[in-house]
Design an enzyme around this catalytic site. Sequence first.
Site, mmCIF file in Angstrom:
data_model
loop_
_atom_site.group_PDB
_atom_site.id
_atom_site.type_symbol
_atom_site.label_atom_id
_atom_site.label_comp_id
_atom_site.label_asym_id
_atom_site.label_seq_id
_atom_site.Cartn_x
_atom_site.Cartn_y
_atom_site.Cartn_z
ATOM 1 N N PHE A 239 0.853 -1.194 0.000
ATOM 2 C CA PHE A 239 0.000 0.000 0.000
ATOM 3 C C PHE A 239 0.889 1.243 0.000
ATOM 4 C CE2 PHE A 239 -3.489 2.644 1.857
ATOM 5 C CZ PHE A 239 -4.500 2.272 1.003
ATOM 6 N N HIS A 240 1.416 1.585 -1.176
ATOM 7 C CA HIS A 240 2.406 2.653 -1.267
ATOM 8 C C HIS A 240 1.759 4.049 -1.292
ATOM 9 C CE1 HIS A 240 5.622 -0.215 -1.706
ATOM 10 N NE2 HIS A 240 5.125 -0.711 -2.824
#
Length: 314
Positions: A239-240
């Site tokens: 989950f950048h």
Amino acid sequence: MARKIIIDTDPGIDDAMAILFAFHAQELEVLGLTTTYGNVSVEQSTINALALVELAGKTVPVAKGVAVPRVREPGEFPDFVHGKDGFGNIGWAAPVTQADPRDAAQFIIDQVRAHPGEVTLIALGPLGNLAAALERDPEIAHLVDEVILMGGTWKERGNVSPVAEANIINDPHAADMVFTAPWQVVMIGLDVTHQVLLQNSLLERVRNVNPKEGTFLYDIAQFYINFYSGIHDVEGCYFHDASCVAYALHPDIFGVARGAVRVATDGLAMGQTIVCPEGKTSPLPGWDNVPMTDICMEVDSERLLQLFEETLCQ
């Protein structure tokens, strides 16, 4: 009053997640999207940004930015991560709207000057547009509320080299300019984004409630999830970029350390974000008067993913 943001972006599957997340967040006012190369060419990222604005039914301007790094030779685009079109090769229709006539740096300068002290820059790609804006108008560093960037790593291994994260190594000279400018920077790097795994089950729930955008997000995410499943043996994707939007909404989701950050610009360590922790000093040159960066090191992953889901389902 909603927090004013500009999203600097190279969409990109995870950028698309972040942008739609921000569009749905009532606490945020997206003043515009500025585009850069990175996951795809700047031409493709501009097409994709316009497509996301149209998908969301917004009238937010999109300004095209830098096409190459400031100094280093350009690298290959990672089409094995995001697909050749940046959207997982799903064949999404081209947008009908056009980009703003200003370039990205000028758009950033104009918005910051129009709203002094109120604009947060959320940077999701290489940092060439922010560096160009600083070079053109250095005073904006004192007028920006905050810079929240996805990039870098302190303790976690890099994802391009043993020490370097992709956005930073793409333009290390620009990144060093951003970290050493006199504004507040928040670094959301691999130290926390590798602690959060987005899975298909969440995307399916979003699709059920918000079928238009949810179907798009689910479809593009399959290419991304297949990539991560192949190299990390996980059932999902990290989950950048959307973590930056979450920080803008609820910074208390994250645990933060502080330090001065410099970026190695060449050699084997190119792209490494080198941290001198707060309270420490270095006798070597290059560390005097470097401002403190807030470096996210901890995250409540359950709360973060819940915020993402609930916001997209509003």
